[in-house]
Design a protein around this motif. Structure first.
Motif, mmCIF file in Angstrom:
data_model
loop_
_atom_site.group_PDB
_atom_site.id
_atom_site.type_symbol
_atom_site.label_atom_id
_atom_site.label_comp_id
_atom_site.label_asym_id
_atom_site.label_seq_id
_atom_site.Cartn_x
_atom_site.Cartn_y
_atom_site.Cartn_z
ATOM 1 N N GLY A 122 0.822 -1.202 0.000
ATOM 2 C CA GLY A 122 0.000 0.000 0.000
ATOM 3 C C GLY A 122 0.854 1.249 0.000
ATOM 4 N N ARG A 163 -10.192 -1.997 2.179
ATOM 5 C CA ARG A 163 -10.648 -1.433 0.907
ATOM 6 C C ARG A 163 -10.461 0.087 0.863
ATOM 7 N N ARG A 164 -10.142 0.565 -0.307
ATOM 8 C CA ARG A 164 -9.968 1.996 -0.534
ATOM 9 C C ARG A 164 -11.270 2.739 -0.202
ATOM 10 N N ASP A 185 -6.625 5.066 1.453
ATOM 11 C CA ASP A 185 -5.977 4.553 0.239
ATOM 12 C C ASP A 185 -6.034 3.039 0.110
ATOM 13 N N GLY A 186 -6.442 2.364 1.189
ATOM 14 C CA GLY A 186 -6.458 0.907 1.158
ATOM 15 C C GLY A 186 -5.100 0.336 1.520
#
Length: 373
Positions: A274, A331-332, A352-353
């Motif tokens: 990430g 999850r984003r 941003d996830g």
């Protein structure tokens, strides 16, 4: 009152039936203590005077049978949960145990949350989480029995919802049931006694009936033991560090992918993949956190577990189940906590996830949830 009557009664501290024959079984009281008033078992005596709880074994089936009997009564059920370990302390399937009896959800230990938490938002979060777990509730009350925060609202809610009914108090171990009930005794009863309280899980061993001034009872039930909570698997002396006793100060770490955080030797957080982002840890202030590169994490743990990476101490590591890995995808665009039952949670501050791994003792509940804070 005769010695025989005392032995046939229950311990005034934890409710277990008293006996004088087996000092390794619940309810043991020495002959020399039979005339003590109120009569309490040796275990409660040691908790009250030495903060030392001997280990006793209580059949979990008896706990479930006791809970199941509530459905045949006409009662108000007060379910106490620990906000620091909400999902771990919520009694799964409570609805089938209590039948049609109404449930008041009392969320204890809010004093442990960082200062400035929005209580209305917190109440809405609790209601949503309870509904997700299939629990039908009359109301949510936020309080700290230990710090006397919000307790007036607990009293008001009982007055609004109890009517002419008994009150059953249920909860998992170590959620503060007995502390809260001692406050209720003070407000609702002339009884000059207190339940045994301690930081040890499972202090109450059997149902304790406290008569109220109107002829009804408050019934304190034994805490349900859930092995998916960190508090149930660590050695007793680790509880001192694991259980916070003052407001949590969040620890914020800016991490690149392929970095690792160790929480003592209790758990490990790997940021696998990430964008660079921050993670906030909400854990007891007494637990040390160490950061390293993921490529060095296994070596660091092998060389320093139980010493630099502690608690627990090296000689205690075999008492805890071996770690298992949980791979989680955040999850984003979500506002998410990574929750580790009994230890606390890690808030993912960016939307941003991320892909992360949590290493925790086998059986400990690890999950993603909507952010608490």
């Amino acid at each position: 009152m005769t010695n025989k009557q005392l032995v046939e009664g229950g311990c005034a501290g934890c409710g277990v039936k008293l006996q004088t024959t087996a000092n390794d079984k619940p309810g043991y009281i020495p002959d020399s203590a039979l005339e003590r008033e109120p009569a309490i078992c040796q275990r409660c005596f040691r908790i009250k005077n030495y903060n030392d709880a001997t280990t006793v074994t209580i059949d979990q089936d008896d706990f479930i049978k006791l809970l199941g009997g509530i459905a045949n009564t006409e009662s108000l059920v007060v379910h106490i949960v620990d906000i620091f370990d909400f999902e771990g302390s919520l009694i799964s399937g409570l609805q089938r145990f209590v039948g049609n009896n109404p449930v008041l959800l009392v969320v204890n230990k809010i004093d442990l949350l960082p200062k400035g938490v929005n209580l209305n938002r917190l109440r809405n979060w609790v209601q949503k989480q309870a509904k997700t777990q299939g629990l039908r509730i009359l109301d949510v009350v936020l309080c700290s029995a230990k710090r006397n925060m919000g307790f007036e609202r607990v009293i008001e809610a009982l007055g609004e919802h109890r009517g002419k009914r008994d009150v059953y108090v249920v909860g998992a171990t170590n959620v503060g049931k007995s502390t809260l009930i001692n406050r209720l005794i003070h407000d609702f009863s002339d009884l000059e006694r207190e339940l045994t309280t301690s930081r040890y899980p499972g202090t109450t061993l059997d149902a304790v009936h406290i008569p109220l001034d109107d002829g009804h009872d408050i019934i304190d039930t034994p805490g349900i033991v859930y092995a998916h909570r960190m508090t149930e698997v660590v050695p007793r002396d680790v509880l001192q560090a694991l259980l916070p006793d003052k407001p949590i100060k969040q620890l914020v770490y800016q991490l690149n992918e392929q970095q690792t955080l160790f929480i003592g030797a209790l758990a490990r957080f790997d940021f696998i993949e990430g964008a660079r982002q921050s993670f906030s840890l909400y854990i007891s202030n007494a637990l040390p956190v160490h950061r390293t590169k993921l490529e060095r994490a296994d070596e660091l743990y092998a060389d320093h577990k139980g010493v630099m990476l502690a608690p627990p101490k090296a000689e205690q590591l075999d008492e805890i189940p071996a770690w298992t890995r949980h791979r989680l995808t955040i999850r984003r665009g979500t506002d998410t906590d990574i929750y580790i039952s009994g230890l606390g949670w890690i808030h993912v501050n960016s939307g941003d996830g991320a892909l992360v791994d949590i290493h925790a003792p086998k059986g400990i509940r690890v999950l993603l949830r909507d952010a608490l804070i």
